[in-house]
Design a protein around this motif. Structure first.
Motif, mmCIF file in Angstrom:
data_model
loop_
_atom_site.group_PDB
_atom_site.id
_atom_site.type_symbol
_atom_site.label_atom_id
_atom_site.label_comp_id
_atom_site.label_asym_id
_atom_site.label_seq_id
_atom_site.Cartn_x
_atom_site.Cartn_y
_atom_site.Cartn_z
ATOM 1 N N ASP A 173 0.808 -1.222 0.000
ATOM 2 C CA ASP A 173 0.000 0.000 0.000
ATOM 3 C C ASP A 173 0.841 1.272 0.000
ATOM 4 O O ASP A 173 0.397 2.308 -0.470
ATOM 5 C CB ASP A 173 -0.939 0.020 1.215
ATOM 6 C CG ASP A 173 -2.004 -1.066 1.125
ATOM 7 O OD1 ASP A 173 -2.289 -1.524 0.004
ATOM 8 O OD2 ASP A 173 -2.540 -1.449 2.184
ATOM 9 N N ASP A 174 2.065 1.204 0.546
ATOM 10 C CA ASP A 174 2.900 2.404 0.615
ATOM 11 C C ASP A 174 3.804 2.584 -0.607
ATOM 12 O O ASP A 174 4.765 3.343 -0.569
ATOM 13 C CB ASP A 174 3.712 2.433 1.908
ATOM 14 C CG ASP A 174 4.638 1.237 2.049
ATOM 15 O OD1 ASP A 174 4.491 0.275 1.281
ATOM 16 O OD2 ASP A 174 5.505 1.264 2.939
ATOM 17 N N VAL A 199 11.819 -2.320 -4.612
ATOM 18 C CA VAL A 199 11.737 -1.152 -5.490
ATOM 19 C C VAL A 199 10.838 -0.123 -4.817
ATOM 20 O O VAL A 199 9.669 -0.388 -4.530
ATOM 21 C CB VAL A 199 11.157 -1.529 -6.877
ATOM 22 C CG1 VAL A 199 11.130 -0.321 -7.795
ATOM 23 C CG2 VAL A 199 11.937 -2.678 -7.497
ATOM 24 N N LYS A 200 11.412 1.055 -4.575
ATOM 25 C CA LYS A 200 10.640 2.158 -3.997
ATOM 26 C C LYS A 200 11.039 3.419 -4.742
ATOM 27 O O LYS A 200 12.172 3.884 -4.611
ATOM 28 C CB LYS A 200 10.920 2.300 -2.504
ATOM 29 C CG LYS A 200 10.061 3.362 -1.843
ATOM 30 C CD LYS A 200 10.257 3.388 -0.349
ATOM 31 C CE LYS A 200 9.304 4.404 0.262
ATOM 32 N NZ LYS A 200 9.470 4.487 1.698
ATOM 33 N N GLY A 201 10.141 3.939 -5.535
ATOM 34 C CA GLY A 201 10.440 5.108 -6.366
ATOM 35 C C GLY A 201 11.535 4.769 -7.351
ATOM 36 O O GLY A 201 11.432 3.808 -8.106
ATOM 37 N N ASP A 202 12.624 5.538 -7.341
ATOM 38 C CA ASP A 202 13.759 5.291 -8.223
ATOM 39 C C ASP A 202 14.817 4.408 -7.572
ATOM 40 O O ASP A 202 15.854 4.133 -8.170
ATOM 41 C CB ASP A 202 14.412 6.621 -8.634
ATOM 42 C CG ASP A 202 13.494 7.438 -9.525
ATOM 43 O OD1 ASP A 202 12.607 6.848 -10.154
ATOM 44 O OD2 ASP A 202 13.669 8.672 -9.585
ATOM 45 N N SER A 203 14.581 3.992 -6.344
ATOM 46 C CA SER A 203 15.569 3.209 -5.600
ATOM 47 C C SER A 203 15.268 1.712 -5.713
ATOM 48 O O SER A 203 14.134 1.282 -5.552
ATOM 49 C CB SER A 203 15.518 3.627 -4.126
ATOM 50 O OG SER A 203 16.337 2.794 -3.345
#
Length: 135
Positions: free
Chosen positions: A35-36, A88-92
């Motif tokens: 969800d985040d 994977v979180k955003g571009d990271s």
């Protein structure tokens, strides 16, 4: 037309069954979205082996125009072990190993330092904001 020996058919069937059990989704799993906004991609290690064998039998009253009777068997084993998650979180994108290799603790600590730094920095910024809001 040349007829295949039964052992060829036996090995072909074994390999086909292994192909049915194992595909690319076994190694790199389906993405899991939270969800985040974080996506987890499971990565597994696959090991497999198989064996086939058989024998032609002859009998006392074997006729020259008939094939020898054949007896054979095959077996296979597959082992799937989870080894890591791609996070994977955003571009990271980070690789989180499930079980670090034996004797590689230093590498594991070095790998976790950026994550711990992010957590500590976030905690400190949150506390700083709360302190400034109190005045």
């Amino acid at each position: 037309m040349e007829k295949n020996h039964p052992i060829s058919e036996l090995m072909a069937t074994t390999m086909q069954k292994i192909r049915e059990m194992v595909d690319v989704n076994t190694i790199i799993g389906s993405p899991i979205r939270t969800d985040d906004g974080v996506t987890l991609i499971p990565v597994s290690k696959l090991s497999f082996g198989f064996a086939s064998g058989g024998s032609d039998f002859t009998t006392k009253d074997q006729k020259p125009d008939r094939e020898n009777p054949f007896g054979g068997g095959s077996g296979a084993g597959v082992k799937i072990s989870p080894v890591a998650f791609l996070i994977v979180k955003g571009d990271s994108v980070r690789l989180l190993q499930v079980d670090p290799p034996v004797g590689n603790t230093v590498d594991r600590v070095v790998e976790l330092v950026p994550e711990m730094f992010d957590k500590v920095t976030g905690f400190m910024e949150k506390n700083k904001k709360e302190d400034s809001d109190a005045f």
